[in-house]
Design a protein around this motif. Structure first.
Motif, short mmCIF file in Angstrom:
data_model
loop_
_atom_site.label_atom_id
_atom_site.label_comp_id
_atom_site.label_asym_id
_atom_site.label_seq_id
_atom_site.Cartn_x
_atom_site.Cartn_y
_atom_site.Cartn_z
N TRP A 7 0.83 -1.20 0.00
CA TRP A 7 0.00 0.00 0.00
C TRP A 7 0.87 1.25 0.00
N TRP A 8 1.88 1.29 0.85
CA TRP A 8 2.77 2.45 0.93
C TRP A 8 3.48 2.70 -0.39
N ILE A 9 3.96 1.64 -1.02
CA ILE A 9 4.65 1.78 -2.31
C ILE A 9 3.69 2.29 -3.38
N GLY A 10 2.47 1.78 -3.36
CA GLY A 10 1.47 2.22 -4.32
C GLY A 10 1.13 3.70 -4.16
N ILE A 11 0.97 4.12 -2.92
CA ILE A 11 0.67 5.54 -2.65
C ILE A 11 1.82 6.42 -3.11
N PHE A 12 3.05 6.00 -2.83
CA PHE A 12 4.21 6.80 -3.23
C PHE A 12 4.30 6.90 -4.75
N ALA A 13 4.07 5.81 -5.44
CA ALA A 13 4.12 5.83 -6.90
C ALA A 13 3.06 6.77 -7.47
N LEU A 14 1.87 6.74 -6.87
CA LEU A 14 0.79 7.63 -7.32
C LEU A 14 1.16 9.09 -7.11
N LEU A 15 1.75 9.40 -5.95
CA LEU A 15 2.15 10.78 -5.66
C LEU A 15 3.23 11.26 -6.61
N MET A 16 4.17 10.39 -6.97
CA MET A 16 5.24 10.78 -7.87
C MET A 16 4.75 10.98 -9.30
N ALA A 17 3.66 10.32 -9.67
CA ALA A 17 3.12 10.46 -11.03
C ALA A 17 2.16 11.63 -11.15
N LEU A 18 1.63 12.10 -10.04
CA LEU A 18 0.59 13.14 -10.05
C LEU A 18 1.01 14.42 -10.77
N PRO A 19 2.23 14.94 -10.58
CA PRO A 19 2.60 16.20 -11.24
C PRO A 19 2.49 16.20 -12.75
N PHE A 20 2.57 15.05 -13.39
CA PHE A 20 2.49 14.99 -14.84
C PHE A 20 1.07 15.21 -15.37
N PHE A 21 0.11 15.28 -14.45
CA PHE A 21 -1.28 15.47 -14.86
C PHE A 21 -1.90 16.71 -14.22
N THR A 22 -1.06 17.55 -13.60
CA THR A 22 -1.58 18.67 -12.82
C THR A 22 -0.78 19.94 -13.11
N ALA A 23 -1.43 21.09 -13.03
CA ALA A 23 -0.79 22.37 -13.28
C ALA A 23 0.20 22.71 -12.17
N ASP A 24 1.14 23.61 -12.48
CA ASP A 24 2.19 23.97 -11.54
C ASP A 24 1.63 24.58 -10.26
N TYR A 25 0.61 25.41 -10.38
CA TYR A 25 0.03 26.04 -9.19
C TYR A 25 -0.57 25.00 -8.27
N ARG A 26 -1.20 23.99 -8.84
CA ARG A 26 -1.77 22.91 -8.02
C ARG A 26 -0.65 22.15 -7.30
N MET A 27 0.51 22.04 -7.96
CA MET A 27 1.64 21.38 -7.31
C MET A 27 2.14 22.20 -6.13
N PHE A 28 2.10 23.53 -6.28
CA PHE A 28 2.47 24.39 -5.16
C PHE A 28 1.52 24.18 -3.98
N GLN A 29 0.23 24.08 -4.28
CA GLN A 29 -0.75 23.83 -3.22
C GLN A 29 -0.52 22.46 -2.57
N MET A 30 -0.23 21.46 -3.38
CA MET A 30 0.04 20.13 -2.84
C MET A 30 1.26 20.15 -1.92
N GLY A 31 2.27 20.96 -2.30
CA GLY A 31 3.44 21.10 -1.45
C GLY A 31 3.09 21.73 -0.12
N LEU A 32 2.23 22.76 -0.15
CA LEU A 32 1.79 23.39 1.10
C LEU A 32 1.00 22.41 1.96
N ILE A 33 0.17 21.61 1.31
CA ILE A 33 -0.58 20.58 2.06
C ILE A 33 0.39 19.62 2.73
#
Length: 316
Positions: A7-33
């Motif tokens: 489960w942990w590995i799956g979550i980490f892989a999903l998080l690492m792939a997320l930026p390729f489908f999201t705008a830069d500003y959303r990535m900034f928000q995710m970083g703040l979260i």
């Protein structure tokens, strides 16, 4: 490999792939979260798991942010080393706080931790030659290989893996002897002592762990915002962090993420109604306490259990 680590590995892989489908500003928000969730995780450990009241998390995050920034400005120590140093210093302060409050509980403990936050904020405001005073400090940018990180995308790949590591560490602590000692403290300090738990040590350790996580989160959030305002490290901010874990679920490490996401995203959703932010958070807090005492993470666990029982046909 156990299902848990899968489960942990799956979550980490999903998080690492997320930026390729999201705008830069959303990535900034995710970083703040992520950085907010690290701070909130510290409160989950000390309040939700160990059963100790703390309103000092803003003070610990201030130590992480200011010490790492001052180390970079005056000594040239890069944040990769400055933040761990600041976090260890905060951990020592947290451990001493735990020692000093051994015989305190309830509102007395809350007042002592609140006093620590007030003291730290007064120092930040009035020690102007060092901290910049009420004007605050500009944070030197984080760099990798001589290249400064300025985009939400680049910060995401720094802060989120760090946050993931902190949550994995917390999960392992909860499954260890330390986690069981914390749970015993939460149930009853007297009963825990009769069972052989060193109340003095583990109570102090809970505060130290909370302080360490608070400083790590504060240090990285300072890098993301690139500016430190002493007004953002006061009692109100400590109370807001407590509200985050109550809304998300104060006895679940996942609750720290859920509450932090709400804290970061709701103000944007309000748009032109920013003046009602405090009212909205107060209403969310009230609704959570009345309807979902275990927080939104607890509600999610209940729904997951019911879905699982429907799928498997086994009552839970």
């Amino acid at each position: 490999m156990s299902r848990r680590y899968a489960w942990w590995i799956g979550i980490f892989a999903l998080l690492m792939a997320l930026p390729f489908f999201t705008a830069d500003y959303r990535m900034f928000q995710m970083g703040l979260i992520a950085s907010t969730a690290i701070m909130a995780l510290g409160l989950v450990m000390v309040i939700g798991i160990a059963g100790q009241i703390s309103l000092a998390q803003a003070a610990f995050s201030a130590i992480g942010a200011y010490v790492s920034t001052l180390a970079a400005i005056h000594s040239g120590i890069v944040p990769w080393f400055g933040i761990p140093i600041a976090a260890l210093l905060a951990g020592v302060v947290g451990y001493v706080l735990g020692l000093a409050t051994l015989r305190l509980g309830g509102h007395y403990l809350a007042l002592v931790t609140m006093a620590l936050t007030a003291i730290v904020q007064v120092v930040l405001v009035h020690w102007e030659p060092v901290t910049g005073g009420a004007l605050g400090l500009s944070v030197p940018p984080l760099a990798i290989g001589g290249k400064e990180l300025t985009t939400g995308f680049s910060f995401y790949y720094v802060v989120v893996p760090v946050a993931f590591g902190m949550f994995l560490l917390a999960a392992n602590i909860l499954d260890s002897r330390i986690g069981r000692a914390f749970s015993a403290l939460c149930q009853s300090e007297v009963a825990a002592q009769t069972l052989g738990v060193n109340v003095l040590h583990y109570k102090s350790l809970a505060f130290a762990l909370s302080a360490f996580l608070g400083a790590v989160g504060g240090g990285f959030q300072g890098l993301q915002t690139s500016y430190l305002d002493p007004n953002l490290f006061g009692i109100i901010e400590s109370v807001a962090l407590v509200a985050i874990i109550i809304i998300g679920g104060f006895r679940s490490i996942g609750g720290a993420v859920i509450g932090s996401a709400i804290f970061v995203l709701v103000p944007e959703m309000l748009g032109a109604f920013q003046g009602y932010k405090g009212l909205v958070f107060a209403a969310l807090l009230l609704i959570t306490i009345v309807l979902f005492p275990t927080g939104l993470a607890g509600l999610g666990s209940v729904l997951f259990s019911r879905i699982q029982s429907l799928v498997t046909g086994r009552p839970r």
